[in-house]
Design a protein around this motif. Structure first.
Motif, PDB file in Angstrom:
ATOM      1  N   GLU A  97       0.872  -1.174   0.000  1.00 55.77           N
ATOM      2  CA  GLU A  97       0.000   0.000   0.000  1.00 55.77           C
ATOM      3  C   GLU A  97       0.907   1.221   0.000  1.00 55.77           C
ATOM      4  OE1 GLU A  97      -3.224   2.050   2.944  1.00 55.77           O
ATOM      5  OE2 GLU A  97      -3.129  -0.143   2.909  1.00 55.77           O
ATOM      6  N   LYS A  98       0.666   2.103  -0.960  1.00 61.63           N
ATOM      7  CA  LYS A  98       1.543   3.268  -1.104  1.00 61.63           C
ATOM      8  C   LYS A  98       0.814   4.566  -0.772  1.00 61.63           C
ATOM      9  CE  LYS A  98       4.526   1.117  -4.496  1.00 61.63           C
ATOM     10  NZ  LYS A  98       5.183   1.248  -5.778  1.00 61.63           N
ATOM     11  N   ALA A  99       1.597   5.484  -0.265  1.00 58.58           N
ATOM     12  CA  ALA A  99       1.092   6.831   0.025  1.00 58.58           C
ATOM     13  C   ALA A  99       1.100   7.629  -1.278  1.00 58.58           C
ATOM     14  CB  ALA A  99       1.987   7.500   1.069  1.00 58.58           C
ATOM     15  N   ALA A 100       0.528   8.818  -1.232  1.00 58.93           N
ATOM     16  CA  ALA A 100       0.448   9.683  -2.405  1.00 58.93           C
ATOM     17  C   ALA A 100       1.828   9.989  -2.987  1.00 58.93           C
ATOM     18  CB  ALA A 100      -0.289  10.972  -2.060  1.00 58.93           C
ATOM     19  N   ASP A 101       2.839  10.048  -2.119  1.00 56.56           N
ATOM     20  CA  ASP A 101       4.196  10.358  -2.592  1.00 56.56           C
ATOM     21  C   ASP A 101       4.925   9.134  -3.145  1.00 56.56           C
ATOM     22  OD1 ASP A 101       4.845   8.902  -0.342  1.00 56.56           O
ATOM     23  OD2 ASP A 101       5.971  10.509   0.631  1.00 56.56           O
ATOM     24  N   GLY A 102       4.258   7.958  -3.134  1.00 54.91           N
ATOM     25  CA  GLY A 102       4.853   6.748  -3.668  1.00 54.91           C
ATOM     26  C   GLY A 102       5.565   5.885  -2.643  1.00 54.91           C
ATOM     27  N   SER A 103       5.701   6.392  -1.433  1.00 51.23           N
ATOM     28  CA  SER A 103       6.364   5.589  -0.405  1.00 51.23           C
ATOM     29  C   SER A 103       5.431   4.473   0.064  1.00 51.23           C
ATOM     30  CB  SER A 103       6.786   6.467   0.779  1.00 51.23           C
ATOM     31  OG  SER A 103       5.647   7.026   1.400  1.00 51.23           O
ATOM     32  N   VAL A 104       6.027   3.385   0.484  1.00 49.77           N
ATOM     33  CA  VAL A 104       5.253   2.234   0.950  1.00 49.77           C
ATOM     34  C   VAL A 104       4.770   2.491   2.368  1.00 49.77           C
ATOM     35  CG1 VAL A 104       5.339  -0.225   1.479  1.00 49.77           C
ATOM     36  CG2 VAL A 104       6.527   0.645  -0.530  1.00 49.77           C
ATOM     37  N   VAL A 105       3.455   2.440   2.544  1.00 47.79           N
ATOM     38  CA  VAL A 105       2.849   2.641   3.862  1.00 47.79           C
ATOM     39  C   VAL A 105       2.850   1.336   4.646  1.00 47.79           C
ATOM     40  CG1 VAL A 105       0.729   3.318   5.071  1.00 47.79           C
ATOM     41  CG2 VAL A 105       1.398   4.503   2.984  1.00 47.79           C
ATOM     42  N   CYS A 106       2.452   0.261   3.970  1.00 50.47           N
ATOM     43  CA  CYS A 106       2.463  -1.050   4.624  1.00 50.47           C
ATOM     44  C   CYS A 106       2.513  -2.140   3.577  1.00 50.47           C
ATOM     45  CB  CYS A 106       1.263  -1.221   5.557  1.00 50.47           C
ATOM     46  SG  CYS A 106      -0.308  -1.452   4.723  1.00 50.47           S
ATOM     47  N   GLU A 107       2.962  -3.305   4.025  1.00 57.59           N
ATOM     48  CA  GLU A 107       2.996  -4.487   3.177  1.00 57.59           C
ATOM     49  C   GLU A 107       2.178  -5.580   3.863  1.00 57.59           C
ATOM     50  OE1 GLU A 107       7.357  -4.173   1.032  1.00 57.59           O
ATOM     51  OE2 GLU A 107       7.069  -5.664   2.603  1.00 57.59           O
ATOM     52  N   THR A 108       1.369  -6.247   3.078  1.00 59.21           N
ATOM     53  CA  THR A 108       0.593  -7.372   3.594  1.00 59.21           C
ATOM     54  C   THR A 108       0.734  -8.540   2.625  1.00 59.21           C
ATOM     55  OG1 THR A 108      -1.417  -6.601   2.475  1.00 59.21           O
ATOM     56  CG2 THR A 108      -1.119  -5.931   4.776  1.00 59.21           C
ATOM     57  N   GLU A 109       0.451  -9.729   3.147  1.00 59.31           N
ATOM     58  CA  GLU A 109       0.487 -10.906   2.297  1.00 59.31           C
ATOM     59  C   GLU A 109      -0.828 -11.021   1.546  1.00 59.31           C
ATOM     60  OE1 GLU A 109       1.388 -14.224   4.823  1.00 59.31           O
ATOM     61  OE2 GLU A 109       3.537 -13.912   4.577  1.00 59.31           O
ATOM     62  N   GLY A 110      -0.723 -11.255   0.257  1.00 58.88           N
ATOM     63  CA  GLY A 110      -1.901 -11.436  -0.572  1.00 58.88           C
ATOM     64  C   GLY A 110      -2.164 -12.898  -0.845  1.00 58.88           C
ATOM     65  N   LYS A 111      -2.654 -13.180  -2.028  1.00 59.34           N
ATOM     66  CA  LYS A 111      -3.005 -14.555  -2.396  1.00 59.34           C
ATOM     67  C   LYS A 111      -1.749 -15.394  -2.659  1.00 59.34           C
ATOM     68  CE  LYS A 111      -3.420 -13.381  -7.237  1.00 59.34           C
ATOM     69  NZ  LYS A 111      -4.203 -13.317  -8.412  1.00 59.34           N
ATOM     70  N   TRP A 112      -1.945 -16.699  -2.691  1.00 61.76           N
ATOM     71  CA  TRP A 112      -0.872 -17.622  -3.027  1.00 61.76           C
ATOM     72  C   TRP A 112      -0.616 -17.531  -4.527  1.00 61.76           C
ATOM     73  CZ3 TRP A 112       2.060 -19.939   0.480  1.00 61.76           C
ATOM     74  CH2 TRP A 112       1.546 -20.159   1.760  1.00 61.76           C
ATOM     75  N   VAL A 113       0.650 -17.482  -4.923  1.00 61.84           N
ATOM     76  CA  VAL A 113       1.041 -17.447  -6.327  1.00 61.84           C
ATOM     77  C   VAL A 113       2.131 -18.483  -6.567  1.00 61.84           C
ATOM     78  CG1 VAL A 113       0.389 -15.035  -6.726  1.00 61.84           C
ATOM     79  CG2 VAL A 113       2.694 -15.574  -5.920  1.00 61.84           C
ATOM     80  N   TYR A 114       2.250 -18.915  -7.815  1.00 56.58           N
ATOM     81  CA  TYR A 114       3.268 -19.907  -8.163  1.00 56.58           C
ATOM     82  C   TYR A 114       4.651 -19.297  -7.999  1.00 56.58           C
ATOM     83  CZ  TYR A 114       5.516 -23.779 -10.522  1.00 56.58           C
ATOM     84  OH  TYR A 114       6.311 -24.856 -10.809  1.00 56.58           O
ATOM     85  N   ASN A 115       5.537 -20.025  -7.367  1.00 60.45           N
ATOM     86  CA  ASN A 115       6.903 -19.574  -7.120  1.00 60.45           C
ATOM     87  C   ASN A 115       7.762 -19.878  -8.347  1.00 60.45           C
ATOM     88  OD1 ASN A 115       9.404 -18.948  -6.102  1.00 60.45           O
ATOM     89  ND2 ASN A 115       9.505 -20.680  -4.699  1.00 60.45           N
ATOM     90  N   THR A 116       8.258 -18.863  -9.003  1.00 55.75           N
ATOM     91  CA  THR A 116       9.102 -19.070 -10.186  1.00 55.75           C
ATOM     92  C   THR A 116      10.589 -19.075  -9.833  1.00 55.75           C
ATOM     93  OG1 THR A 116       9.083 -16.691 -10.633  1.00 55.75           O
ATOM     94  CG2 THR A 116       7.399 -18.042 -11.743  1.00 55.75           C
ATOM     95  N   ASP A 117      10.884 -18.937  -8.551  1.00 56.58           N
ATOM     96  CA  ASP A 117      12.271 -18.839  -8.098  1.00 56.58           C
ATOM     97  C   ASP A 117      12.657 -20.065  -7.272  1.00 56.58           C
ATOM     98  OD1 ASP A 117      14.756 -17.639  -7.775  1.00 56.58           O
ATOM     99  OD2 ASP A 117      14.156 -16.601  -5.946  1.00 56.58           O
ATOM    100  N   MET A 118      12.509 -21.260  -7.886  1.00 57.45           N
ATOM    101  CA  MET A 118      12.809 -22.510  -7.176  1.00 57.45           C
ATOM    102  C   MET A 118      14.207 -22.993  -7.528  1.00 57.45           C
ATOM    103  SD  MET A 118       9.396 -24.784  -7.524  1.00 57.45           S
ATOM    104  CE  MET A 118       8.515 -24.074  -8.891  1.00 57.45           C
ATOM    105  N   LEU A 119      14.821 -23.680  -6.594  1.00 56.32           N
ATOM    106  CA  LEU A 119      16.114 -24.299  -6.873  1.00 56.32           C
ATOM    107  C   LEU A 119      15.944 -25.646  -7.558  1.00 56.32           C
ATOM    108  CD1 LEU A 119      18.018 -23.546  -3.547  1.00 56.32           C
ATOM    109  CD2 LEU A 119      18.269 -22.401  -5.755  1.00 56.32           C
ATOM    110  N   LEU A 120      14.861 -26.329  -7.244  1.00 55.20           N
ATOM    111  CA  LEU A 120      14.616 -27.664  -7.785  1.00 55.20           C
ATOM    112  C   LEU A 120      13.201 -27.706  -8.357  1.00 55.20           C
ATOM    113  CD1 LEU A 120      15.637 -30.610  -8.047  1.00 55.20           C
ATOM    114  CD2 LEU A 120      14.682 -31.023  -5.773  1.00 55.20           C
ATOM    115  N   PRO A 121      13.069 -27.625  -9.684  1.00 57.30           N
ATOM    116  CA  PRO A 121      11.724 -27.700 -10.270  1.00 57.30           C
ATOM    117  C   PRO A 121      11.252 -29.154 -10.318  1.00 57.30           C
ATOM    118  CG  PRO A 121      13.358 -27.523 -12.001  1.00 57.30           C
ATOM    119  CD  PRO A 121      14.100 -27.449 -10.685  1.00 57.30           C
TER     120      PRO A 121
END
Length: 188
Positions: A97-121
């Motif tokens: 969530e960003k403020a009007a000036d573009g700075s990050v106000v807070c971060e929260t966890e959203g939905k589950w997404v596929y991880n494309t950064d795995m060591l072992l596919p």
């Protein structure tokens, strides 16, 4: 009861040192990971819930069809570890969530997404590797059931290997049936 404690009770007589196994699974996120990002078990803990349902379906098929396993504990090992690879397959989307000036106000966890950064596919092979790392030795039947649990949903060039595995270890087919029953019919 939380999933980790439920696992300890459910698996108590089927794996050695169940508390250590549960701790290792907890470190991987097994008890909180989803079974998918957009299909069956796409909720926190969905992976554990799905795996337990597959185990229950394997127990049901074994009883009703008189299936024979190399060892009785295989039903529990195959069911609970067939999708262990998914502990690494998904991550939480970070919502900023960003403020009007573009700075990050807070971060929260959203939905589950596929991880494309795995060591072992991978899926079946990856689950076998992780299960062996956690449990030690698996029987050849357990390896085949875990590796081929996706049935013909594997790459087409692997179908002949899947068929060969079913011929040698018929419980490979029933593992796939239990997985499909849990995911597609029961919806877990």
């Amino acid at each position: 009861m939380n999933r980790k404690n439920e696992f300890k009770i459910f698996m108590e007589h089927h794996v050695c040192d169940v508390s250590t196994v549960a701790d290792r699974l907890d470190e991987l996120g097994y008890f909180s990971a989803p079974a998918s990002a957009g299909h069956h078990g796409n909720t926190d803990g969905g992976l554990y819930d799905h795996s337990k349902m597959v185990t229950l379906e394997l127990l049901n098929l074994t009883e009703k069809l008189g299936l024979r396993w190399e060892r009785r504990d295989s039903i529990y090992i195959v069911g609970m570890f067939h999708d262990i690879c998914k502990t690494d397959d998904y991550s939480r989307e970070i919502v900023r969530e960003k403020a009007a000036d573009g700075s990050v106000v807070c971060e929260t966890e959203g939905k589950w997404v596929y991880n494309t950064d795995m060591l072992l596919p991978g899926h079946g092979e990856k689950s076998v590797i992780i299960a062996q790392h956690i449990l030690g030795t698996l029987t050849q039947e357990e390896i085949m059931c875990i590796r081929w649990h996706m049935g013909a949903f594997d790459d087409r060039e692997n179908w002949k290997y899947y068929s060969a595995a079913v011929k040698k270890y018929p419980n490979v087919l029933y593992t796939h049936v239990a997985d499909m029953t849990a995911s597609q019919i029961i919806g877990v």
